[in-house]
Design an enzyme around this catalytic site. Structure first.
Site, PDB file in Angstrom:
ATOM      1  CB  CYS A   1     -49.859  -0.661  -5.609  1.00  0.00           C
ATOM      2  SG  CYS A   1     -49.181  -2.299  -5.304  1.00  0.00           S
TER       3      CYS A   1
ATOM      4  CB  CYS B   1     -47.614  -6.556  -7.495  1.00  0.00           C
ATOM      5  SG  CYS B   1     -48.212  -5.523  -6.147  1.00  0.00           S
TER       6      CYS B   1
ATOM      7  CG  HIS C   1     -40.621 -27.089  -7.049  1.00  0.00           C
ATOM      8  ND1 HIS C   1     -39.498 -27.870  -6.896  1.00  0.00           N
ATOM      9  CD2 HIS C   1     -41.595 -27.721  -6.343  1.00  0.00           C
ATOM     10  CE1 HIS C   1     -39.783 -28.921  -6.141  1.00  0.00           C
ATOM     11  NE2 HIS C   1     -41.044 -28.855  -5.807  1.00  0.00           N
TER      12      HIS C   1
HETATM   13  P1  OAD Z   1     -31.259 -32.684  -6.444  1.00  0.00           P
HETATM   14  O1  OAD Z   1     -30.032 -31.844  -6.447  1.00  0.00           O
HETATM   15  O2  OAD Z   1     -31.814 -33.107  -5.132  1.00  0.00           O
HETATM   16  O3  OAD Z   1     -30.989 -34.011  -7.292  1.00  0.00           O
HETATM   17  C1  OAD Z   1     -30.385 -33.966  -8.547  1.00  0.00           C
HETATM   18  C2  OAD Z   1     -30.031 -35.388  -8.937  1.00  0.00           C
HETATM   19  O4  OAD Z   1     -29.562 -35.346 -10.271  1.00  0.00           O
HETATM   20  C3  OAD Z   1     -28.923 -36.013  -8.084  1.00  0.00           C
HETATM   21  O5  OAD Z   1     -29.317 -37.313  -7.684  1.00  0.00           O
HETATM   22  C4  OAD Z   1     -27.711 -36.058  -9.032  1.00  0.00           C
HETATM   23  O6  OAD Z   1     -26.940 -37.236  -8.841  1.00  0.00           O
HETATM   24  C5  OAD Z   1     -28.371 -36.100 -10.380  1.00  0.00           C
HETATM   25  N1  OAD Z   1     -27.578 -35.437 -11.431  1.00  0.00           N
HETATM   26  C6  OAD Z   1     -27.014 -34.212 -11.420  1.00  0.00           C
HETATM   27  N2  OAD Z   1     -26.426 -33.924 -12.592  1.00  0.00           N
HETATM   28  C7  OAD Z   1     -26.596 -35.019 -13.387  1.00  0.00           C
HETATM   29  C8  OAD Z   1     -26.203 -35.372 -14.707  1.00  0.00           C
HETATM   30  N3  OAD Z   1     -25.545 -34.522 -15.489  1.00  0.00           N
HETATM   31  N4  OAD Z   1     -26.543 -36.606 -15.162  1.00  0.00           N
HETATM   32  C9  OAD Z   1     -27.238 -37.489 -14.393  1.00  0.00           C
HETATM   33  N5  OAD Z   1     -27.641 -37.207 -13.138  1.00  0.00           N
HETATM   34  C10 OAD Z   1     -27.339 -35.991 -12.633  1.00  0.00           C
HETATM   35  O7  OAD Z   1     -32.347 -31.912  -7.328  1.00  0.00           O
HETATM   36  P2  OAD Z   1     -33.933 -32.149  -7.399  1.00  0.00           P
HETATM   37  O8  OAD Z   1     -34.271 -33.571  -7.155  1.00  0.00           O
HETATM   38  O9  OAD Z   1     -34.386 -31.536  -8.644  1.00  0.00           O
HETATM   39  O10 OAD Z   1     -36.788 -26.821  -5.081  1.00  0.00           O
HETATM   40  O11 OAD Z   1     -34.410 -31.295  -6.166  1.00  0.00           O
HETATM   41  C11 OAD Z   1     -35.796 -31.113  -5.919  1.00  0.00           C
HETATM   42  C12 OAD Z   1     -36.077 -29.741  -5.372  1.00  0.00           C
HETATM   43  O12 OAD Z   1     -35.276 -29.492  -4.223  1.00  0.00           O
HETATM   44  C13 OAD Z   1     -35.738 -28.606  -6.302  1.00  0.00           C
HETATM   45  O13 OAD Z   1     -36.746 -28.353  -7.246  1.00  0.00           O
HETATM   46  C14 OAD Z   1     -35.544 -27.442  -5.388  1.00  0.00           C
HETATM   47  C15 OAD Z   1     -34.959 -28.098  -4.166  1.00  0.00           C
HETATM   48  O14 OAD Z   1     -35.440 -27.582  -2.970  1.00  0.00           O
HETATM   49  C16 OAD Z   1     -36.989 -25.511  -5.487  1.00  0.00           C
HETATM   50  O15 OAD Z   1     -36.193 -24.881  -6.139  1.00  0.00           O
HETATM   51  C17 OAD Z   1     -38.266 -24.907  -5.086  1.00  0.00           C
HETATM   52 ZN    ZN Z   2     -48.805  -3.569  -7.195  1.00  0.00          ZN
END
Ligand code: OAD
Ligand code: ZN
Length: 245
Positions: free
Chosen positions: A154, A129, A121
């Protein structure tokens, strides 16, 4: 044998490990995740869903709102790697870890010293820019006197190199990450809900051993050799203090 010891054994007996991670990896560095109870997506920002505020539509149509939210909620410039990042850096150094595939945009794996990192991501550290492609630091975005930062050469708009909703992932990064993942003999999936495409699909196709470390159940648990439903920090602290690396 307890589950963390089992993971330690799996790591010991593998030399081609891929780590696939998400927001839960960085919560110990003070960055909230997205979908947990206190996650970013369970709050509203001035009446708006964060998913909208992180979308291409918002960036195009409501730049001021986009950058207001971005500056307020995505300023993770000063976050530091935690024990999980540090352990993975050591694992790469001794040749066991082939790569990290992360959905996180905080850049903390590289800051910890990992070299082979696929940031699906993007990250907040590069800002380009849209017209002349000049590159800007995050300070330029977060400390600009204008809410909507503009190129100092720009005058065009600048966009953080973060993949927004409605934007495609970089297909070269995606295909290289996928190749490494499918070739690995141990895939560690940690801190991700696996609710976002293509993360989920890539991981589900894996044919080797899988270990999951996550507080909540994930879509891959049924295929995993080992599921540890624990705090990642606790798990990796124990691994770090073990003799594996
Ligand atoms: P999520 O918030 O969907 O999932 C995080 C997972 O980590 C959850 O299942 C929590 O239970 C677990 N979790 C959190 N803290 C923890 C800890 N200390 N120990 C163990 N487990 C833990 O996050 P992602 O799957 O990363 O996109 O989300 C995917 C994408 O959705 C992100 O990259 C973001 C978002 O849209 C962008 O930023 C572009
Ligand atoms: Zn520029």
């Amino acid at each position: 044998m307890n589950k963390i010891k089992q993971l330690e054994q799996m790591i010991k007996s593998s030399n081609n490990i891929v780590f696939f991670g998400g927001a839960g990896v960085s919560t110990a560095s003070g960055i909230p995740d997205f979908r947990s109870k206190d996650g970013l997506y369970n709050t509203k920002y001035e009446g708006n869903d964060p998913e909208y505020l992180l979308s291409r539509t918002c960036f195009i149509k409501e730049k001021e709102l986009f950058f207001k939210f971005y500056r307020d909620k995505m300023d993770i410039r000063y976050a530091e790697p935690n024990i999980t990042h540090k352990y993975l850096a050591k694992l790469e150094e001794i040749g066991k870890l082939k790569c990290i595939i992360t959905q996180n945009i905080d850049g903390l794996h590289r800051k910890a010293g990992n070299k082979n990192v696929y940031e699906l991501h993007g990250n907040i550290h590069k800002n380009i820019c849209l017209s002349c492609h000049k590159s800007f630091t995050p300070d330029y975005i977060f400390e600009n006197k204008d809410i909507i930062p503009r190129c100092d050469c720009c005058g065009a708009f600048i966009k953080p190199e973060v993949v927004l909703y409605e934007e495609p992932l970089d297909h070269i990064i995606l295909s290289c990450a996928n190749d490494d993942l499918q070739e690995s003999d141990l895939l560690i999936v940690a801190g991700t809900s696996l609710k976002v495409y293509p993360a989920c699909h890539m991981v589900l196709r894996h044919k080797g051993k899988i270990a999951v470390v996550n507080l909540e159940p994930t879509a891959i648990d049924y295929k995993a050799t080992l599921v540890i439903r624990n705090n990642i920090e606790d798990v990796f602290k124990e691994l770090y203090n073990s003799t594996t690396v």
